[in-house]
Design a protein around this motif. Structure first.
Motif, mmCIF file in Angstrom:
data_model
loop_
_atom_site.group_PDB
_atom_site.id
_atom_site.type_symbol
_atom_site.label_atom_id
_atom_site.label_comp_id
_atom_site.label_asym_id
_atom_site.label_seq_id
_atom_site.Cartn_x
_atom_site.Cartn_y
_atom_site.Cartn_z
ATOM 1 N N ALA A 188 44.505 53.891 33.700
ATOM 2 C CA ALA A 188 43.299 52.959 33.893
ATOM 3 C C ALA A 188 43.636 52.110 35.195
ATOM 4 N N THR A 218 42.272 49.111 37.671
ATOM 5 C CA THR A 218 41.543 47.916 37.828
ATOM 6 C C THR A 218 41.152 47.674 39.283
ATOM 7 N N LEU A 232 34.720 50.407 33.175
ATOM 8 C CA LEU A 232 35.537 49.313 32.701
ATOM 9 C C LEU A 232 35.118 48.060 33.009
ATOM 10 N N ALA A 290 37.596 43.174 35.082
ATOM 11 C CA ALA A 290 38.452 43.982 34.055
ATOM 12 C C ALA A 290 37.787 43.559 32.506
ATOM 13 N N ILE A 301 39.902 48.591 28.044
ATOM 14 C CA ILE A 301 41.179 49.218 28.675
ATOM 15 C C ILE A 301 41.948 49.456 27.635
ATOM 16 N N ILE A 308 48.642 51.584 33.743
ATOM 17 C CA ILE A 308 47.503 50.773 34.551
ATOM 18 C C ILE A 308 47.987 50.633 35.598
ATOM 19 N N THR A 365 46.934 48.504 38.947
ATOM 20 C CA THR A 365 46.176 47.376 39.382
ATOM 21 C C THR A 365 46.803 46.777 40.688
ATOM 22 N N LEU A 384 47.522 42.580 30.718
ATOM 23 C CA LEU A 384 47.495 44.178 31.175
ATOM 24 C C LEU A 384 48.822 44.705 30.642
#
Length: 289
Positions: free
Chosen positions: A37, A39, A83, A87, A92, A100, A102, A113
């Protein structure tokens, strides 16, 4: 050759478990992440560039990528989850990503997160070369990132040589898009490939970016104009209106047919957009545009 192809996944797997040093310290990854994922959408773009789009399962700011044609092949099937513009932690969490990725922009939600998955913080840079290898490191694809950088610089050198040979090096250029009743232009770090490496010339009073009126543009009167498509559809000034405008038609770039309407990603700071920009410049200098 077959043995080499078979050995590659095993070689990558051997790189894990690994410890990645990020902006927050160290993050341990037990195995190569299969689902990621993202962000900060430029980092998803980096994964697309190095052939790792399949690992991306969700992106914050996905709509921003959807604005640009160069990313359509990766987004057209709708597989990658949106997403949110900011965020959406529930979305997520529902993806259950292995990791993740970011940026330092998401400092406020970092503690949330890390409760969802191992989280790698990569500081934002205006130059994609500063971040693409760090993104690639998360999945053990540093070599692919370096190959992309090398191929980009090879193309950069080729186009720079072509510009010098054609006598276009040193010609003034403005990269911009319609904005309000005028234009928004780009210079600074994101445009260094075009100005510092290829050899287009900036104007002395240019900021890193800024607004400029048609009258202001006429005072610069550049040799080249690269006008990005208005993906926001918010500009009051349109290309059709410009075509009828006497001031616009008096500009050297317009009169000499060196005004080009381009996909806006070529004036952006991302890897695939800038590579596309080099290919576009190559076509121009070769007389194919």
């Amino acid at each position: 050759a077959n043995d080499g192809a078979a050995a590659e996944p095993a070689q990558q797997a051997a790189e894990f478990p690994k410890v990645i040093k990020d902006a927050k310290g160290e993050v341990a990854l037990e195995s190569k992440p299969e689902t990621i994922a993202v962000t900060y959408f430029p980092y998803a773009e980096h994964l697309f560039a190095i052939g790792q789009a399949d690992a991306v399962t969700g992106v914050v700011g996905l709509k921003s990528l959807q604005n640009f044609p160069v990313y359509k092949p990766f987004l057209s099937d709708g597989r990658i989850a949106d997403l949110g513009d900011e965020a959406n932690l529930e979305k997520i969490m529902a993806l259950a990503p292995d990791v993740i990725i970011t940026s330092d922009y998401e400092e406020a939600i970092y503690d949330k997160l890390v409760k969802i998955a191992p989280t790698i913080v990569i500081p934002v840079s205006e130059k994609w070369e500063d971040t693409i290898t760090k993104v690639a490191e998360v999945i053990g694809e540093e070599e692919a990132a370096q190959q992309y950088i090398d191929s980009y610089h090879k193309k950069l050198d080729e186009v720079a040589a072509r510009m010098e040979q054609s006598g276009e090096k040193g010609k003034t250029a403005v990269f911009m898009m319609t904005w309000g009743k005028g234009f928004y232009y780009y210079s600074g770090p994101r445009m260094e490939p075009y100005y510092k490496q290829l050899g287009f010339k900036e104007f002395d009073d240019m900021e890193d970016y800024g607004e400029i009126s048609l009258e202001g543009l006429s005072k610069w009167n550049p040799d080249y104009i690269f006008l990005g498509q208005d993906f926001t559809n918010a500009a009051e000034l349109t290309a059709d209106e410009l075509a009828k405008n006497a001031v616009w038609n008096s500009l050297a770039a317009v009169k000499n047919k060196k005004m080009f309407i381009v996909d806006t990603e070529i004036v952006g700071p991302l890897a695939m957009g800038q590579f596309k920009g080099l290919e576009f410049m190559d076509q121009i200098m070769s007389g194919n545009k």
